[in-house]
Design a protein around this motif. Structure first.
Motif, PDB file in Angstrom:
ATOM      1  N   ASP A  88       0.822  -1.208   0.000  1.00 50.54           N
ATOM      2  CA  ASP A  88       0.000   0.000   0.000  1.00 50.54           C
ATOM      3  C   ASP A  88       0.858   1.261   0.000  1.00 50.54           C
ATOM      4  O   ASP A  88       0.577   2.214  -0.745  1.00 50.54           O
ATOM      5  N   GLU A  89       1.889   1.276   0.814  1.00 49.29           N
ATOM      6  CA  GLU A  89       2.762   2.450   0.863  1.00 49.29           C
ATOM      7  C   GLU A  89       3.449   2.661  -0.483  1.00 49.29           C
ATOM      8  O   GLU A  89       3.568   3.782  -0.975  1.00 49.29           O
ATOM      9  N   TYR A  90       3.889   1.572  -1.102  1.00 51.75           N
ATOM     10  CA  TYR A  90       4.549   1.655  -2.412  1.00 51.75           C
ATOM     11  C   TYR A  90       3.606   2.262  -3.448  1.00 51.75           C
ATOM     12  O   TYR A  90       3.981   3.170  -4.192  1.00 51.75           O
ATOM     13  N   LEU A  91       2.367   1.759  -3.486  1.00 51.72           N
ATOM     14  CA  LEU A  91       1.405   2.274  -4.460  1.00 51.72           C
ATOM     15  C   LEU A  91       1.071   3.736  -4.202  1.00 51.72           C
ATOM     16  O   LEU A  91       0.969   4.537  -5.144  1.00 51.72           O
ATOM     17  N   GLU A  92       0.902   4.103  -2.929  1.00 51.93           N
ATOM     18  CA  GLU A  92       0.583   5.493  -2.606  1.00 51.93           C
ATOM     19  C   GLU A  92       1.720   6.424  -3.019  1.00 51.93           C
ATOM     20  O   GLU A  92       1.480   7.506  -3.552  1.00 51.93           O
ATOM     21  N   ARG A  93       2.957   6.008  -2.812  1.00 50.60           N
ATOM     22  CA  ARG A  93       4.094   6.838  -3.218  1.00 50.60           C
ATOM     23  C   ARG A  93       4.191   6.962  -4.737  1.00 50.60           C
ATOM     24  O   ARG A  93       4.751   7.927  -5.245  1.00 50.60           O
ATOM     25  N   ALA A  94       3.636   5.982  -5.443  1.00 46.72           N
ATOM     26  CA  ALA A  94       3.626   6.033  -6.904  1.00 46.72           C
ATOM     27  C   ALA A  94       2.431   6.832  -7.417  1.00 46.72           C
ATOM     28  O   ALA A  94       2.236   6.960  -8.620  1.00 46.72           O
ATOM     29  N   GLY A  95       1.610   7.364  -6.493  1.00 46.37           N
ATOM     30  CA  GLY A  95       0.477   8.183  -6.875  1.00 46.37           C
ATOM     31  C   GLY A  95      -0.781   7.396  -7.204  1.00 46.37           C
ATOM     32  O   GLY A  95      -1.668   7.903  -7.887  1.00 46.37           O
ATOM     33  N   ILE A  96      -0.859   6.170  -6.739  1.00 47.26           N
ATOM     34  CA  ILE A  96      -2.020   5.318  -7.020  1.00 47.26           C
ATOM     35  C   ILE A  96      -2.904   5.259  -5.789  1.00 47.26           C
ATOM     36  O   ILE A  96      -2.431   5.043  -4.675  1.00 47.26           O
ATOM     37  N   ASP A  97      -4.199   5.434  -5.996  1.00 49.93           N
ATOM     38  CA  ASP A  97      -5.173   5.400  -4.911  1.00 49.93           C
ATOM     39  C   ASP A  97      -5.432   3.943  -4.536  1.00 49.93           C
ATOM     40  O   ASP A  97      -6.065   3.194  -5.283  1.00 49.93           O
ATOM     41  N   THR A  98      -4.959   3.526  -3.363  1.00 55.66           N
ATOM     42  CA  THR A  98      -5.085   2.122  -2.951  1.00 55.66           C
ATOM     43  C   THR A  98      -6.530   1.719  -2.695  1.00 55.66           C
ATOM     44  O   THR A  98      -6.891   0.564  -2.894  1.00 55.66           O
ATOM     45  N   ASP A  99      -7.372   2.661  -2.272  1.00 56.79           N
ATOM     46  CA  ASP A  99      -8.786   2.338  -2.073  1.00 56.79           C
ATOM     47  C   ASP A  99      -9.442   2.010  -3.416  1.00 56.79           C
ATOM     48  O   ASP A  99     -10.261   1.096  -3.515  1.00 56.79           O
ATOM     49  N   GLU A 100      -9.068   2.752  -4.454  1.00 53.05           N
ATOM     50  CA  GLU A 100      -9.607   2.494  -5.787  1.00 53.05           C
ATOM     51  C   GLU A 100      -9.118   1.145  -6.309  1.00 53.05           C
ATOM     52  O   GLU A 100      -9.878   0.401  -6.931  1.00 53.05           O
ATOM     53  N   VAL A 101      -7.864   0.810  -6.038  1.00 56.61           N
ATOM     54  CA  VAL A 101      -7.318  -0.490  -6.448  1.00 56.61           C
ATOM     55  C   VAL A 101      -8.078  -1.616  -5.752  1.00 56.61           C
ATOM     56  O   VAL A 101      -8.468  -2.604  -6.385  1.00 56.61           O
ATOM     57  N   ALA A 102      -8.320  -1.469  -4.462  1.00 61.53           N
ATOM     58  CA  ALA A 102      -9.053  -2.495  -3.720  1.00 61.53           C
ATOM     59  C   ALA A 102     -10.470  -2.646  -4.255  1.00 61.53           C
ATOM     60  O   ALA A 102     -10.983  -3.763  -4.410  1.00 61.53           O
ATOM     61  N   GLY A 103     -11.105  -1.542  -4.569  1.00 64.73           N
ATOM     62  CA  GLY A 103     -12.454  -1.585  -5.131  1.00 64.73           C
ATOM     63  C   GLY A 103     -12.478  -2.275  -6.486  1.00 64.73           C
ATOM     64  O   GLY A 103     -13.377  -3.069  -6.782  1.00 64.73           O
ATOM     65  N   ALA A 104     -11.493  -1.988  -7.321  1.00 64.82           N
ATOM     66  CA  ALA A 104     -11.411  -2.638  -8.636  1.00 64.82           C
ATOM     67  C   ALA A 104     -11.196  -4.132  -8.486  1.00 64.82           C
ATOM     68  O   ALA A 104     -11.776  -4.938  -9.228  1.00 64.82           O
ATOM     69  N   ALA A 105     -10.381  -4.521  -7.531  1.00 68.18           N
ATOM     70  CA  ALA A 105     -10.136  -5.947  -7.304  1.00 68.18           C
ATOM     71  C   ALA A 105     -11.409  -6.645  -6.852  1.00 68.18           C
ATOM     72  O   ALA A 105     -11.715  -7.750  -7.318  1.00 68.18           O
ATOM     73  N   GLU A 106     -12.172  -6.011  -5.989  1.00 68.97           N
ATOM     74  CA  GLU A 106     -13.426  -6.602  -5.529  1.00 68.97           C
ATOM     75  C   GLU A 106     -14.415  -6.742  -6.678  1.00 68.97           C
ATOM     76  O   GLU A 106     -15.086  -7.769  -6.811  1.00 68.97           O
ATOM     77  N   ARG A 107     -14.496  -5.706  -7.537  1.00 71.02           N
ATOM     78  CA  ARG A 107     -15.403  -5.780  -8.686  1.00 71.02           C
ATOM     79  C   ARG A 107     -14.977  -6.884  -9.646  1.00 71.02           C
ATOM     80  O   ARG A 107     -15.808  -7.603 -10.178  1.00 71.02           O
ATOM     81  N   ALA A 108     -13.688  -7.035  -9.842  1.00 69.09           N
ATOM     82  CA  ALA A 108     -13.189  -8.074 -10.746  1.00 69.09           C
ATOM     83  C   ALA A 108     -13.490  -9.464 -10.192  1.00 69.09           C
ATOM     84  O   ALA A 108     -13.868 -10.360 -10.941  1.00 69.09           O
ATOM     85  N   GLU A 109     -13.342  -9.633  -8.894  1.00 70.10           N
ATOM     86  CA  GLU A 109     -13.612 -10.933  -8.271  1.00 70.10           C
ATOM     87  C   GLU A 109     -15.084 -11.296  -8.370  1.00 70.10           C
ATOM     88  O   GLU A 109     -15.435 -12.456  -8.552  1.00 70.10           O
ATOM     89  N   SER A 110     -15.939 -10.321  -8.267  1.00 73.86           N
ATOM     90  CA  SER A 110     -17.369 -10.616  -8.314  1.00 73.86           C
ATOM     91  C   SER A 110     -17.887 -10.659  -9.749  1.00 73.86           C
ATOM     92  O   SER A 110     -19.070 -10.903  -9.963  1.00 73.86           O
ATOM     93  N   GLY A 111     -17.026 -10.422 -10.718  1.00 76.45           N
ATOM     94  CA  GLY A 111     -17.422 -10.516 -12.112  1.00 76.45           C
ATOM     95  C   GLY A 111     -18.145  -9.296 -12.639  1.00 76.45           C
ATOM     96  O   GLY A 111     -18.698  -9.319 -13.723  1.00 76.45           O
ATOM     97  N   ARG A 112     -18.136  -8.195 -11.873  1.00 75.59           N
ATOM     98  CA  ARG A 112     -18.855  -6.999 -12.303  1.00 75.59           C
ATOM     99  C   ARG A 112     -17.971  -6.042 -13.070  1.00 75.59           C
ATOM    100  O   ARG A 112     -18.448  -5.074 -13.601  1.00 75.59           O
TER     101      ARG A 112
END
Length: 175
Positions: A88-112
């Motif tokens: 998470d710290e690595y992604l945040e330092r790279a300018g990536i929103d970790t909450d958005e990444v987690a949300g995308a992963a959840e959507r992908a897992e549920s097939g949405r």
């Protein structure tokens, strides 16, 4: 049971868990019958097997003394876990929103997640999700997910030819 074994072709060393019939060398890919492999040590403790293998590799490179000064693998694992930054710290330092990444992963897992499955995966999902579906039901399921009818019918025919699905009385089933 863990065993440190060696390849008779390339001299690679690796650890084998249990007593498989065969084992493949991770370096050269040669498959060996397990009883024919040279077994350097056999132990119940995975860390002990890792230590022996590492020691043997260090000795091959004339680094046995340096290896003797290193802590055990268990200690090194603990140190590595505490070293550096977490994902998470690595992604945040790279300018990536970790909450958005987690949300995308959840959507992908549920097939949405849109576009997350290929056409073939959608056809296979229809066959898994629907109970003994007809071709029309698979076409409808896949159509709702943007897959053209011609593709679905061709895919069902190919899957049946390859023995991946069976068709009986107009109903399909994954094999």
């Amino acid at each position: 049971m863990y065993a440190v074994v060696g390849c008779s072709d390339c001299s690679a060393l690796w650890i084998v868990e249990g007593r498989p019939d065969t084992s493949q060398c991770p370096r050269c890919g040669t498959r060996h019958r397990f009883p024919a492999l040279r077994e350097f040590v056999s132990t119940e403790d995975e860390d002990h097997a890792r230590e022996v293998r590492a020691s043997m590799l260090a000795n091959r490179q004339d680094e046995g003394e340096a290896f003797a000064n290193v802590d055990s693998f268990a200690e090194l694992d603990n140190r590595v876990d505490d070293a550096g930054m977490d994902d998470d710290e690595y992604l945040e330092r790279a300018g990536i929103d970790t909450d958005e990444v987690a949300g995308a992963a959840e959507r992908a897992e549920s097939g949405r997640a849109g576009g997350s499955q290929s056409r073939k995966e959608i056809v296979l999902s229809a066959l898994r999700d629907l109970d003994r579906p007809t071709a029309d039901e698979v076409v409808e399921y896949a159509g709702e997910r943007g897959v053209p009818e011609t593709y679905v019918r061709d895919a069902l025919e190919k899957l049946a030819r390859r023995g991946k699905v069976s068709e009986s009385r107009g109903e399909y089933r994954l094999l």
